[in-house]
Design an enzyme around this catalytic site. Structure first.
Site, PDB file in Angstrom:
ATOM      1  N   ARG A   1      24.072  18.924  36.667  1.00 33.01           N
ATOM      2  CA  ARG A   1      24.062  17.652  37.404  1.00 33.01           C
ATOM      3  C   ARG A   1      24.278  16.469  36.462  1.00 33.01           C
ATOM      4  NH1 ARG A   1      24.242  21.041  40.475  1.00 33.01           N
ATOM      5  NH2 ARG A   1      23.119  21.364  42.434  1.00 33.01           N
TER       6      ARG A   1
ATOM      7  N   SER B   1      19.380  17.077  47.706  1.00 33.03           N
ATOM      8  CA  SER B   1      18.264  17.235  46.758  1.00 33.03           C
ATOM      9  C   SER B   1      17.915  15.882  46.147  1.00 33.03           C
ATOM     10  CB  SER B   1      18.658  18.175  45.623  1.00 33.03           C
ATOM     11  OG  SER B   1      19.097  19.393  46.149  1.00 33.03           O
TER      12      SER B   1
ATOM     13  N   GLU C   1      17.695  12.759  41.267  1.00 33.49           N
ATOM     14  CA  GLU C   1      19.121  13.087  41.188  1.00 33.49           C
ATOM     15  C   GLU C   1      20.004  11.892  41.598  1.00 33.49           C
ATOM     16  OE1 GLU C   1      20.450  17.101  42.578  1.00 33.49           O
ATOM     17  OE2 GLU C   1      22.007  15.930  43.567  1.00 33.49           O
TER      18      GLU C   1
END
Ligand code: FAD
Length: 340
Positions: free
Chosen positions: A165, A239, A335
């Protein structure tokens, strides 16, 4: 000249449906329009927010600057050999439509990444990944405009410094480039990745050699639709936290106290924990605080069912981080990016 719209409501332009006013908003379809938008921001001394589908941002207040929505379109085969096709795709293209297009044209590799919301241009920013595949495996190179100089630069896969990520565009080159196109290296023959247990289980009735990329895509779509709330119905950004990576020693200590802890292998001497499991164990699943909530089926997903402010969502995120840290000594990292 693209149209600069003042006092623009961004609520429909972020999948958390947070109300937020942009000082200016502009939608650009070409590199020239993009350059004009960047010049306007420079002249007016405005902070910039580059926007794709708004599915990975949290707007914590009104945005005192220029929001540039990237809407460029186009897909072009730029090279091929016996094994691969190099497909160059404009940043404003919708991600899932690209996956569908690739499968319709017998180009393989993107199937595990079906139904991820957002644009092609945003996908490399956090190296999107799902069901055992990350786009770092498929990006050959990308083109980007330097925000300050307006010059176009090519980044090879290696120079993007992709990680979990993560990419150089979230690190040392944060806020310095606009991605204008991404070139993918796709296979002419299927080369399936069925390593993700839930995906293989969903296809358990078919022999591995008989499974097609189209079936993989359909299975991924099915799992996602069962597991994840549709942002159009329940606002969310997928998420909310990354899965934390800790060292083996810390993991062994946690495992001794929490024998059922969920983990995945990571780099040498490191273990990746399931952030959703930690949040669930800390008692957050299904709870609502100040209008923001933790999804009932998937604790990793924060939702905004009442279309509350970004502050409300972030306040809940802080409470969760604090309680997970108190219980497990693990600090969760968000995130999505927060603006302003
Ligand atoms: C229901 C749901 C499920 C999701 N599932 C996944 C998943 O499985 N895996 C995963 O990795 N992610 C997932 N996400 C997160 C999200 O879909 C991805 O991060 C996606 O790439 C964001 O695209 P976007 O166009 O909406 O980006 P935006 O939210 O518009 O922008 C995200 C960031 O990228 C920057 N940016 C956008 N476009 C450009 C550009 N052209 N150049 C430079 N910077 C740019 C923005 O400034 C911002 O910092 C999910 C989100 C939702 C809502």
């Amino acid at each position: 000249m693209p149209l600069f719209l003042p006092h623009f409501n961004l609520q429909k332009f972020n999948t958390l449906a947070v109300p937020s006013l942009a000082q200016y908003f502009v939608s650009v379809k070409t590199d020239d329009e993009l350059r004009e938008a960047l010049a306007f921001a420079r002249t007016e001394n405005l902070p910039l927010l580059l926007l794709g589908g708004g599915s990975n941002i949290v707007l914590r207040a009104d945005f005192p600057g220029l929001v540039v929505q990237i809407k460029s379109q186009g897909r072009e085969v730029v090279d091929e050999n016996e094994e691969f096709v190099w497909l160059k795709v404009a940043a404003g293209e919708n991600w899932h439509q690209l996956v569908v297009f690739s499968l319709d044209n017998a180009l393989y590799g993107l199937e595990n990444l079906s139904l991820i919301p957002g644009s092609v241009g945003a996908a490399p920013i956090q190296n999107i990944g799902a069901y055992g595949v990350e786009i770092k495996e498929l990006v050959a190179e990308l083109s980007a405009l330097n925000i300050r100089s307006g010059l176009s630069v090519t980044f090879t896969n290696e120079s993007c410094q992709f990680g979990y990520r993560d990419s150089i565009f979230k690190q040392s080159l944060k806020d310095q480039y606009v991605i204008t196109s991404v070139t993918f290296r796709l296979r002419k023959q299927p080369h399936l990745n069925l390593t993700y247990p839930a995906l293989r289980a969903a296809l358990a009735n078919t022999l591995e050699e008989d499974i097609t990329p189209q079936q993989v895509s359909a299975a991924v779509i099915d799992i996602r639709q069962t597991k994840l709330p549709d942002p159009a119905v329940i606002p969310n950004v997928g998420s909310f936290f990354k899965n934390p990576v800790i060292n083996q020693q810390q993991f062994d200590a946690l495992k001794a106290e929490n024998p059922t802890i969920v983990s995945y292998p990571a780099a040498a001497n490191q273990v990746k924990l399931a952030a959703g499991w930690l949040i669930d164990q800390a008692g957050w699943k299904g709870r609502e605080v100040g209008g923001a909530a933790v999804h009932e089926q998937q604790a990793l997903v924060l939702t905004n069912p009442r279309k509350s402010s970004g502050q409300a969502v972030l306040a809940l995120a802080d409470l969760i981080k604090q309680s997970v840290f108190e219980q497990f000594g693990v600090m969760l990292e968000m995130e999505p990016r927060i603006y302003p």
